[in-house]
Motif scaffolding. Structure first.
Motif, short mmCIF file in Angstrom:
data_model
loop_
_atom_site.label_atom_id
_atom_site.label_comp_id
_atom_site.label_asym_id
_atom_site.label_seq_id
_atom_site.Cartn_x
_atom_site.Cartn_y
_atom_site.Cartn_z
N THR A 246 0.82 -1.21 0.00
CA THR A 246 0.00 0.00 0.00
C THR A 246 0.85 1.26 0.00
N VAL A 247 2.02 1.21 0.64
CA VAL A 247 2.84 2.42 0.75
C VAL A 247 3.25 2.94 -0.62
N THR A 248 3.41 2.05 -1.58
CA THR A 248 3.77 2.49 -2.93
C THR A 248 2.64 3.29 -3.56
N ILE A 249 1.41 2.84 -3.36
CA ILE A 249 0.26 3.55 -3.93
C ILE A 249 0.04 4.87 -3.18
N GLU A 250 0.21 4.84 -1.85
CA GLU A 250 0.11 6.08 -1.06
C GLU A 250 1.13 7.10 -1.56
N SER A 251 2.33 6.62 -1.87
CA SER A 251 3.39 7.51 -2.36
C SER A 251 3.01 8.14 -3.69
N MET A 252 2.43 7.34 -4.58
CA MET A 252 2.04 7.87 -5.88
C MET A 252 0.90 8.87 -5.74
N PHE A 253 -0.01 8.65 -4.78
CA PHE A 253 -1.07 9.63 -4.51
C PHE A 253 -0.45 10.96 -4.08
N CYS A 254 0.73 10.88 -3.43
CA CYS A 254 1.44 12.09 -3.00
C CYS A 254 2.37 12.64 -4.08
N GLY A 255 2.41 11.99 -5.24
CA GLY A 255 3.22 12.47 -6.35
C GLY A 255 4.66 12.00 -6.33
N LEU A 256 4.96 10.90 -5.60
CA LEU A 256 6.32 10.39 -5.56
C LEU A 256 6.53 9.28 -6.59
N PRO A 257 7.52 9.44 -7.47
CA PRO A 257 7.93 8.30 -8.30
C PRO A 257 8.60 7.25 -7.40
N LEU A 258 8.65 6.01 -7.87
CA LEU A 258 9.15 4.90 -7.06
C LEU A 258 10.44 4.33 -7.62
N ILE A 259 11.27 3.83 -6.72
CA ILE A 259 12.42 3.00 -7.10
C ILE A 259 12.25 1.71 -6.30
N THR A 260 12.01 0.59 -6.98
CA THR A 260 11.70 -0.66 -6.31
C THR A 260 12.57 -1.79 -6.83
N SER A 261 12.52 -2.92 -6.12
CA SER A 261 13.10 -4.15 -6.64
C SER A 261 12.18 -4.67 -7.74
N ASP A 262 12.65 -5.65 -8.48
CA ASP A 262 11.88 -6.11 -9.64
C ASP A 262 11.07 -7.37 -9.35
N ILE A 263 10.58 -7.54 -8.13
CA ILE A 263 9.74 -8.69 -7.82
C ILE A 263 8.39 -8.52 -8.54
N PRO A 264 7.67 -9.63 -8.78
CA PRO A 264 6.42 -9.56 -9.55
C PRO A 264 5.39 -8.58 -8.99
#
Length: 345
Positions: A258-276
């Motif tokens: 959920t934190v990734t979606i919350e971040s995008m709602f705040c306008g943050l691009p993501l840097i993540t691992s490549d898990i599915p």
């Protein structure tokens, strides 16, 4: 329609943020259900315990649940499959007309159901009438391990009254991590990348707690620009996200975070691992970037690259993040749940 939500994911004094999305979902459902409907929640607060303490905690929970066995519910909605499925299975033995819904969050199916016990859980899960995996990768595991038909893939939802792009807040951190400081979340990979870069001008915020707290404190003592925030409310987390340029998370295993979606709602691009699970969320070059799992060298490169990214290129990523997953607002998700509840009647 009488509904009972059962969960072992709920905020407590020790873990104020744990399971907050279940609490948010329950409170939103209270608002949008009709006057002829009612909803209750039975929850176990999250605590730090030993293995024996965890066993006693669950035994205590099962005992406290016993009064609910004598109440009549049309819907029982579990958040987390194991071990709560035992409660639903037993309740349905007494009240066979009750419909059982399970929201699968990740470790309840990825870790708790394995080769040794899956045949047992396939039998006991026959009491389940509708499955709600929070992500597509998770949905495949539910079908594979439990032989249950897919109901609907529905993430938990984001409260957009709290998580939104606040342009009045100035940027303070280059990168932020939000979550438990654990190996599963890949904090060790981030720590190694910070050490490898040895650039003390890059600023990081780590919001959470866990095993790698002392390692982060050590880096801070060595002069790295690291801020650690603990016990933050949702509003405080939202402010920290708005103060940051990128969310950084290198998880080895997730449900549908959920934190990734919350971040995008705040306008943050993501840097993540490549898990599915992250591949379901990241559109590379549009709303973020992905790094091969456990690859410290590649993570170091992407941190350097994004840290000096031209403002125009960065703003395109911000726009891409803001345009991602708008349909996953808390209210939209809860409307889908109410529809499912009514369809099962």
């Amino acid at each position: 329609m009488e509904i009972l939500v059962i969960t072992n994911m709920y905020p407590s004094k020790e873990k104020t943020y744990a399971g907050i999305f279940v609490k948010n979902q329950y409170e939103e459902l209270q608002k949008i259900l009709g006057e002829e409907d009612s909803i209750e929640i039975f929850f176990m607060k999250r605590q730090f315990t030993s293995r024996l303490g965890s066993l006693l905690k669950y035994l205590k929970t099962f005992i406290f649940f016993s009064p609910y066995l004598f109440k009549k519910y049309d819907i029982i909605h579990l958040h987390f499959f194991y071990p709560l499925i035992y409660l639903a299975w037993f309740y349905k033995k007494i009240h066979p007309s009750c419909k059982v819904i399970v929201t699968f969050h990740g470790m309840d199916i990825t870790k708790r159901v394995n080769k040794k016990n899956k045949h047992f859980f396939q039998k006991i899960s026959r009491c389940v009438d509708f499955t709600i995996p929070v992500g597509s990768t998770l949905a495949k595991l539910v079908e594979e391990k439990l032989k249950l038909n897919l109901g609907s893939v529905i993430p938990v939802g984001v409260n957009d009254n709290i998580f939104f792009n606040d342009k009045t807040i100035k940027k303070k951190y280059d990168f932020i991590f939000v979550g438990s400081f654990t190996e599963r979340k890949g904090v060790d990979t981030i720590i190694k990348a910070i050490s490898t870069l040895n650039d003390k001008a890059i600023s990081y915020c780590f919001c959470g707690s866990g095993d790698y707290y002392s390692s982060l404190k050590k880096l801070s003592a060595e002069g790295f620009n690291i801020t650690i925030k603990q016990d933050q409310s949702q509003s405080e987390v939202s402010e920290l996200l708005n103060q940051s340029k990128f969310l950084l998370i290198m998880s080895r295993n997730e449900g549908f975070p959920t934190v990734t979606i919350e971040s995008m709602f705040c306008g943050l691009p993501l840097i993540t691992s490549d898990i599915p699970q992250f591949k379901e969320q990241i559109n590379v070059g549009v709303n973020g970037y992905m790094v091969p799992l456990n690859n410290v060298e590649e993570l170091s490169k992407i941190i350097l690259r994004t840290n000096v990214m031209p403002q125009g290129e960065y703003q395109k990523l911000v726009k891409g993040a803001l345009n991602s997953f708008n349909e996953l607002s808390l209210r939209n998700v809860c409307k889908k749940l109410v529809y499912i509840y009514k369809e099962l009647q």
